[in-house]
Design an enzyme around this catalytic site. Structure first.
Site, PDB file in Angstrom:
ATOM      1  N   ARG A 248    -113.835  81.885  49.161  1.00 42.11           N
ATOM      2  CA  ARG A 248    -114.229  81.930  47.747  1.00 42.11           C
ATOM      3  C   ARG A 248    -113.422  80.980  46.864  1.00 42.11           C
ATOM      4  NH1 ARG A 248    -114.207  87.873  45.842  1.00 42.11           N
ATOM      5  NH2 ARG A 248    -113.248  88.467  47.820  1.00 42.11           N
TER       6      ARG A 248
ATOM      7  N   TYR B 241     -99.960  91.126  51.884  1.00 37.71           N
ATOM      8  CA  TYR B 241    -100.968  90.074  51.925  1.00 37.71           C
ATOM      9  C   TYR B 241    -100.461  88.832  51.171  1.00 37.71           C
ATOM     10  CZ  TYR B 241    -104.254  93.782  53.369  1.00 37.71           C
ATOM     11  OH  TYR B 241    -104.884  94.808  54.021  1.00 37.71           O
TER      12      TYR B 241
ATOM     13  N   ARG C 290     -88.626  62.628  34.521  1.00 34.97           N
ATOM     14  CA  ARG C 290     -89.082  62.822  35.910  1.00 34.97           C
ATOM     15  C   ARG C 290     -87.939  63.130  36.870  1.00 34.97           C
ATOM     16  NH1 ARG C 290     -92.218  57.602  37.064  1.00 34.97           N
ATOM     17  NH2 ARG C 290     -92.204  58.578  39.124  1.00 34.97           N
TER      18      ARG C 290
HETATM   19  C1  UD1 Z   1    -108.097  93.672  51.094  1.00 36.12           C
HETATM   20  C2  UD1 Z   1    -108.219  95.162  51.452  1.00 36.12           C
HETATM   21  C3  UD1 Z   1    -108.743  95.932  50.239  1.00 36.12           C
HETATM   22  C4  UD1 Z   1    -107.829  95.707  49.067  1.00 36.12           C
HETATM   23  C5  UD1 Z   1    -107.597  94.212  48.787  1.00 36.12           C
HETATM   24  C6  UD1 Z   1    -106.468  94.047  47.787  1.00 36.12           C
HETATM   25  C7  UD1 Z   1    -108.760  95.193  53.846  1.00 36.12           C
HETATM   26  C8  UD1 Z   1    -109.834  95.417  54.867  1.00 36.12           C
HETATM   27  N1  UD1 Z   1    -109.135  95.301  52.569  1.00 36.12           N
HETATM   28  O1  UD1 Z   1    -109.405  93.197  50.816  1.00 36.12           O
HETATM   29  O2  UD1 Z   1    -108.827  97.313  50.537  1.00 36.12           O
HETATM   30  O3  UD1 Z   1    -108.352  96.337  47.921  1.00 36.12           O
HETATM   31  O4  UD1 Z   1    -107.230  93.517  49.989  1.00 36.12           O
HETATM   32  O5  UD1 Z   1    -106.309  92.726  47.401  1.00 36.12           O
HETATM   33  O6  UD1 Z   1    -107.623  94.964  54.219  1.00 36.12           O
HETATM   34  N2  UD1 Z   1    -106.173  87.946  56.436  1.00 36.12           N
HETATM   35  C9  UD1 Z   1    -105.695  87.544  57.661  1.00 36.12           C
HETATM   36  N3  UD1 Z   1    -106.516  87.600  58.749  1.00 36.12           N
HETATM   37  C10 UD1 Z   1    -107.781  88.076  58.683  1.00 36.12           C
HETATM   38  C11 UD1 Z   1    -108.269  88.512  57.424  1.00 36.12           C
HETATM   39  C12 UD1 Z   1    -107.442  88.442  56.327  1.00 36.12           C
HETATM   40  O7  UD1 Z   1    -104.551  87.099  57.784  1.00 36.12           O
HETATM   41  O8  UD1 Z   1    -108.456  88.115  59.735  1.00 36.12           O
HETATM   42  C13 UD1 Z   1    -105.291  87.862  55.269  1.00 36.12           C
HETATM   43  C14 UD1 Z   1    -105.816  86.973  54.169  1.00 36.12           C
HETATM   44  O9  UD1 Z   1    -105.273  85.672  54.289  1.00 36.12           O
HETATM   45  C15 UD1 Z   1    -105.346  87.640  52.904  1.00 36.12           C
HETATM   46  C16 UD1 Z   1    -105.178  89.091  53.285  1.00 36.12           C
HETATM   47  O10 UD1 Z   1    -105.195  89.143  54.699  1.00 36.12           O
HETATM   48  O11 UD1 Z   1    -104.089  87.127  52.492  1.00 36.12           O
HETATM   49  C17 UD1 Z   1    -106.284  89.971  52.710  1.00 36.12           C
HETATM   50  O12 UD1 Z   1    -107.533  89.540  53.184  1.00 36.12           O
HETATM   51  P1  UD1 Z   1    -108.804  89.460  52.243  1.00 36.12           P
HETATM   52  O13 UD1 Z   1    -109.947  88.979  53.063  1.00 36.12           O
HETATM   53  O14 UD1 Z   1    -108.493  88.717  51.008  1.00 36.12           O
HETATM   54  O15 UD1 Z   1    -109.029  91.011  51.919  1.00 36.12           O
HETATM   55  P2  UD1 Z   1    -109.818  91.639  50.693  1.00 36.12           P
HETATM   56  O16 UD1 Z   1    -111.287  91.574  50.965  1.00 36.12           O
HETATM   57  O17 UD1 Z   1    -109.329  91.085  49.429  1.00 36.12           O
END
Ligand code: UD1
Ligand code: CA
Length: 451
Positions: A18, A107, A323
């Site tokens: 996104r 995260y 700078r």
């Molecule tokens: C996630 C939570 C959600 C919460 C939200 C808060 C889950 C399933 N959902 O959703 O409940 O409200 O965060 O911000 O956890 N990532 C990996 N590997 C993967 C997938 C994701 O390292 O396979 C990392 C991403 O880089 C990111 C973090 O995990 O930093 C969260 O992933 P993202 O896909 O953004 O989760 P949300 O849909 O925001």
């Protein structure tokens, strides 16, 4: 303080579709450093035994802050639960060796989290009031966050992802911030049981709450005091929103440290900008990374600074650009439309108007006249200009580096200086002035005849 040791897993492998960017999401910057570095800084304040960062295969440019930690590449992105499992082998020896140990999962796209909040989350794990602690918050707009379902005793029943939630669940205002801390053994035991039977077909880490419930392991939520702290960044709008929050935080701490800002909302700071007391900042000033401003200095309107130490009582701007690699001495002055790069200005030295000073060492109380340029680049390399203390450089002088102007010397206006000038010497290097008496009259007559 808790006696339990701590290990951390930072999830940073997501593609961040996104964001619509070729740069991995967690490398997008806030206040001048990648969001991942912000997360790591908060985590390091807890002195963990080990930090494992889970990254995606395309992340070849690591921020400096990450180099000190272990990384594991999650080549197939099968969800947040899968990412935690990917870090398992790196943590296993430590978990075996230490026995009781907390593991924090955080995260990389939640960069505003503060160490105080993480410390608060560890509390219920002491004395095993909980084996799993999540972080919840109540945002103004719950948007696409996961929703938290808690029972009457405050124990978490489950977390439901937005895409899987029905209307009743979506109406819940308590949201999951994503961050969780658990007893390490419990976390990995439960994570191994995750499945991907859900709307996204991913291993959701959040399902771990329902698994804990089923296994009779108590899970709790701590509610974040400030919803802004747990903003998740998934697109550029959220990135801009987080920048705003961070800027407000940085401004507030500068004001608390005794800085005057005439209009704080127009001053842009970097994560590492530091100020002594009694600094005065006019509106519309931008601080890039690496700036330190010492006591009583004044930064005037519309100036841009990065990588510079501004000495006590010095004055910069209005409309100045300073700078990296620059040091301005006590009481030094850099005025309007002056650019300074990788140079030092001694105490009381001045470059007040329309100049470029690059790769130069300017002695104390030297005066650089309007329009002076250090010609530091010859098309191949950069060269240094040395200007001694008390030197006076006349307006519109070109100093062709490498060149040295000895202390106390004077350079006549309009000179092009290509050779060293000795101490207290007076150098003038410009075309002789020719004056033809009555020449203007003859010139006009000639022109009129032509017409
Ligand atoms: C996630 C939570 C959600 C919460 C939200 C808060 C889950 C399933 N959902 O959703 O409940 O409200 O965060 O911000 O956890 N990532 C990996 N590997 C993967 C997938 C994701 O390292 O396979 C990392 C991403 O880089 C990111 C973090 O995990 O930093 C969260 O992933 P993202 O896909 O953004 O989760 P949300 O849909 O925001
Ligand atoms: Ca997210």
């Amino acid at each position: 303080m808790t006696d339990r040791k701590l290990a951390v897993v930072v999830l940073a492998a997501g593609q961040g579709t996104r964001m619509r960017s070729s740069l991995p999401k967690v490398l997008h910057e806030l206040a001048g450093r990648p969001m991942l570095a912000h997360v790591l800084a908060s985590v390091m304040a807890l002195h963990p035994e080990k930090v494992v960062v889970v990254v995606g295969p395309e992340m070849e440019r690591f921020p400096d802050a990450m180099l000190a930690h272990d990384t594991v590449v999650q080549s197939e992105r099968l969800g947040t639960g899968h990412a935690v499992l990917a870090a398992g082998p790196q943590l296993a020896p430590l978990l075996e060796q230490e026995g009781d140990m907390d593991v924090l999962v955080i995260y990389g796209d939640t960069p505003l989290i503060r160490p105080e909040t993480l410390r608060k989350m560890r509390k219920p794990l002491e004395g095993a009031r909980a084996l799993l602690v999540g972080l919840a918050f109540r945002p103004q707009d719950p948007a696409r966050y996961g929703r938290v379902i808690v029972d009457a005793d405050g124990l978490v029943e489950r977390v439901v992802e937005y895409v899987d939630a029905d209307d009743t669940e979506r109406a819940i205002s308590l949201c999951n911030a994503g961050i969780l801390i658990a007893d390490g053994a419990t976390l990995y035991d439960l994570a191994a049981r995750l499945d991907k039977d859900n709307a996204k077909g991913e291993y959701y880490l959040t399902d771990i709450f329902a698994l804990a419930r089923a296994a009779g392991k108590p899970a709790r939520m701590i509610e974040a005091a400030h919803p802004s702290e747990v903003l998740g960044i998934n697109d550029r709008r959220e990135l801009a929103g987080a920048e705003k929050v961070l800027q407000e935080r940085l401004r507030a701490s500068a004001l608390d440290a005794g800085v005057t800002m005439v209009d704080p909302a127009t001053v842009w700071l970097s994560w590492d900008t530091t100020f002594d007391g009694d600094v005065h900042i006019e509106p519309n000033v931008v601080f890039g990374p690496g700036v330190r401003v010492e006591r009583g200095a004044r930064i005037r309107a519309f100036s841009h600074l990065e990588g510079v130490v501004v000495g006590p009582g010095a004055q910069v701007g209005p409309f100045a650009r300073v700078r990296p690699g620059t040091r301005l001495g006590e009481g030094a002055r850099v005025g309007n439309f002056v650019e300074i790069k990788n140079s030092s200005l001694g105490d009381g030295a001045k470059a007040n108007h329309l100049s470029y000073v690059g790769d130069a060492n300017v002695g104390a109380k030297a005066n650089i006249g309007a329009g002076t340029i250090t010609c530091n680049y010859d098309g191949f390399g950069k060269h240094v200009t040395e200007i001694g203390a008390g030197v006076f450089i006349g307006s519109n002088t070109a100093l062709v580096a490498p060149v040295t102007v000895g202390r106390g010397a004077i350079i006549g206006a309009g000179s092009t200086i290509t050779r060293d000038v000795e101490e207290d010497g007076l150098a003038v290097a410009r075309g002789e002035q020719q004056v033809v008496a009555q020449g203007a009259i003859r010139f006009r007559a000639k022109r009129d005849n032509k017409g």
